[in-house]
Write a protein that holds these residues in place. Structure first.
Motif, PDB file in Angstrom:
ATOM      1  N   UNK A   2      47.876  16.540  20.492  1.00 32.60           N
ATOM      2  CA  UNK A   2      47.057  16.636  21.465  1.00 32.60           C
ATOM      3  C   UNK A   2      45.652  16.731  20.801  1.00 32.60           C
ATOM      4  N   UNK A   3      45.356  16.724  19.783  1.00 28.45           N
ATOM      5  CA  UNK A   3      44.039  16.704  19.001  1.00 28.45           C
ATOM      6  C   UNK A   3      43.946  15.168  18.460  1.00 28.45           C
ATOM      7  N   UNK A   9      42.731   4.480   9.589  1.00 31.73           N
ATOM      8  CA  UNK A   9      42.165   5.694   9.503  1.00 31.73           C
ATOM      9  C   UNK A   9      41.810   6.346  10.860  1.00 31.73           C
ATOM     10  N   UNK A  10      41.199   7.362  11.082  1.00 29.82           N
ATOM     11  CA  UNK A  10      40.938   7.928  12.346  1.00 29.82           C
ATOM     12  C   UNK A  10      40.312   6.965  13.331  1.00 29.82           C
ATOM     13  N   UNK A  38      39.086  20.468  10.205  1.00 28.11           N
ATOM     14  CA  UNK A  38      38.865  21.979  10.993  1.00 28.11           C
ATOM     15  C   UNK A  38      40.375  22.534  10.906  1.00 28.11           C
ATOM     16  N   UNK A  39      40.243  23.790  11.707  1.00 28.84           N
ATOM     17  CA  UNK A  39      41.356  24.674  11.591  1.00 28.84           C
ATOM     18  C   UNK A  39      42.529  23.929  12.457  1.00 28.84           C
ATOM     19  N   UNK A  40      43.723  23.992  11.659  1.00 24.81           N
ATOM     20  CA  UNK A  40      44.942  23.769  12.533  1.00 24.81           C
ATOM     21  C   UNK A  40      45.461  24.838  13.430  1.00 24.81           C
ATOM     22  N   UNK A  53      43.937  15.803  14.249  1.00 22.21           N
ATOM     23  CA  UNK A  53      44.878  16.902  14.033  1.00 22.21           C
ATOM     24  C   UNK A  53      45.778  16.104  12.992  1.00 22.21           C
ATOM     25  N   UNK A  54      46.079  15.054  13.132  1.00 22.80           N
ATOM     26  CA  UNK A  54      47.103  14.586  11.907  1.00 22.80           C
ATOM     27  C   UNK A  54      46.322  14.622  10.792  1.00 22.80           C
TER      28      UNK A  54
END
Length: 548
Positions: free
Chosen positions: A350-351, A409-410, A430-432, A355-356
């Protein structure tokens, strides 16, 4: 950090600024004339230049022009006791960061220099990331469509609207559009319209005149002026306040705008690229977004696919991010098994790509062995089911190649068949999000009080963590936490009276050392990663004897 350079023929001004900056733990180098500054630039470079406007042997405005030719991104603050309109206009036209009239309040002057330092540090980080990024290739058909569109737009100045979910990499597409456009030599300026309070957003976009509102001590250029001749990226445009949409529409229509509190129109030659994760057509129907502005922005629309729409890129991305995280942390890169990759491919993310990347950073710190197995994955991936039919076997499995080769990449910006696209790295991980503690066999859970600061320094989740009891000392946070735990037991058994203070000093020193390694010695960034103030990290470094 590089020193702040002060150029002023007035010895009292140099003395006062030198002492004030030294108290702020900022290195300083002083000059009495422009010639010495230009000579010093042959071998060195400042973090920020603070220059008087009138000095023997040359003008501060002339010095500003010569410095900007060689170092376009260097913030230059112009000081003068002659606060006339021509001087101010000349300074800003020459690219000055700010204009500081004399006599000045010392506290406000130091705050201004601090702001320039922060801006310079951000630019340095962006430049380093841009230089480190390889040429890239997206394998998924959905990304090939994006690459073709970027290729066709490479010689155009047309307005572009980028849509896609959060974390898909919209800013990276904007960077690529700018870098491969006729404006590539101009500035790329980005602003997140959702991250700035409504009362400040107008000033950020259009600038303000001195005295326009409480706290406006000096004139400030807005993002439109800063992006003159280049590209302005308006992120999360769907969240822009309705009244500011009107002002933006006027700028896009005729290229003219007014600073807040200003009475004279200004023109900016700027290409606008906007991005949003929202459905703007629906926002228009709801009356939250101007229809005429939507049509003005929606000249060319690029939609970035979500990561779940291009699962075949996940293995290559995962391997790339594991190597990237290992370089940042100074450890050996983890490898990932096919079974673990199958779970990653099956996960919906979802992120998205962000997120990956966070998960790969988490694995670099927390996975107990060099080969990542399914049991090592974070909790949110434990329930994903591998794709049926051996789908992973058809996906790319080669390791990430050297810097010049093709990886995604992203936002999967890369070198398409039409045009090679070097792009900048994504923002800091960021935080997972995870609230479930987990513990694999042979591990002992560590309390969040111990784990959270380590996670913060490494840029991963601060939820309860597990550290391998038998891990080797070199395995990121686990090794030194285990050593610290053993030392704590030995000290407690010895009956020593200062156990708390002794271990706290060691723990703080290791945290700060880890953060400084991640930021290549930049204290401001290290403090931000640790969640403390810049004065606090400076004081701690001195107390712990880390600067000796």
């Amino acid at each position: 950090m590089k020193p702040i350079w002060i150029a002023d023929d007035d010895q009292s001004i140099r003395f006062v600024l030198e002492k004030a900056l030294a108290r702020e733990d900022l290195p300083v180098r002083s000059f009495t004339n422009p010639r010495d500054v230009l000579a010093a630039l042959e071998d060195d470079e400042p973090q920020v230049l603070v220059s008087d406007i009138r000095m023997p042997g040359g003008s501060g405005i002339d010095l500003l022009g010569k410095v900007k030719e060689r170092f376009p991104g260097l913030p230059v603050i112009i000081m003068t006791a002659y606060s006339d309109l021509d001087s101010a206009v000349s300074a800003f036209q020459g690219g000055a960061f700010e204009y500081l009239p004399k006599p000045f309040d010392l506290t406000k002057a130091i705050e201004l220099i601090r702001r320039a330092v922060d801006e310079s540090v951000r630019e340095d980080v962006a430049d380093e990331r841009l230089q480190q990024m390889p040429e890239m290739l997206g394998q998924a058909p959905a990304m090939q469509d994006v690459f073709r569109a970027i290729g066709r737009l490479s010689q155009s100045n047309v307005t572009v609207l980028i849509t896609g979910e959060s974390g898909a990499g919209k800013e990276l597409v904007a960077h690529a559009l700018h870098k491969h456009s006729p404006r590539a030599n101009g500035p790329f300026v980005a602003i997140n319209t959702a991250a700035i309070p409504k009362d400040l957003l107008e000033s950020e976009l259009f600038g303000h005149e001195r005295g326009a509102f409480t706290g406006a001590q000096t004139m400030r250029r807005g993002r439109f002026e800063q992006a003159d001749g280049g590209t302005l990226f308006l992120d999360e445009i769907g969240d822009m306040p309705f009244d500011l949409q009107t002002r933006l529409l006027r700028v896009l229509s005729d290229g003219q705008f007014y600073r807040v509190g200003g009475h004279h129109p200004l023109k900016a030659n700027v290409r606008v690229i906007a991005a949003t994760h929202q459905n703007l057509e629906e926002r228009v129907r709801q009356g939250a977004f101007r229809e005429d502005l939507f049509h003005r922005l929606n000249v060319i629309r690029l939609r970035l696919p979500a990561l779940r729409e291009r699962r075949e890129d996940v293995p290559t991305l995962a391997r790339f991010f594991l190597q990237k995280s290992a370089r940042e942390l100074g450890v050996e890169a983890k490898r990932i098994s096919d079974a673990a990759l199958a779970r990653l491919v099956a996960f919906d993310f979802p992120g998205n790509v962000r997120q990956l990347e966070n998960i790969c950073h988490w694995l670099t710190v927390m996975a107990p062995a060099q080969v990542v197995e399914p049991k090592d994955l974070p909790p949110e991936l434990m329930h994903s089911t591998p794709l049926a039919g051996g789908a992973l076997g058809a996906l790319p499995s080669a390791p990430v190649a050297p810097v010049a080769s093709a990886v995604v990449v992203p936002a999967a910006l890369g070198s398409a068949p039409l045009v090679p696209l070097p792009v900048a790295a994504a923002g800091a991980p960021g935080a997972v999000a995870s609230s479930d503690a987990w513990s694999a066999p042979g591990e002992r859970a560590v309390s969040a009080d111990w784990a959270a600061p380590v996670a913060s320094a490494a840029g991963v989740a601060a939820a309860p963590l597990s550290v391998p009891v038998g891990a080797a000392g070199g395995q990121a946070a686990g090794g030194w936490l285990h050593d610290l735990e053993r030392e704590a037991k030995a000290l407690l058994d010895s009956g020593r009276a200062d156990v708390w203070d002794h271990l706290t000093r060691q723990f703080e020193a290791r945290l700060i050392h880890t953060a400084l390694e991640l930021t290549r010695g930049r204290r401001i960034e290290a403090a931000q990663k640790l969640g403390i103030g810049r004065n606090t990290i400076t004081r701690k470094i001195q107390e712990l004897g880390m600067d000796e």
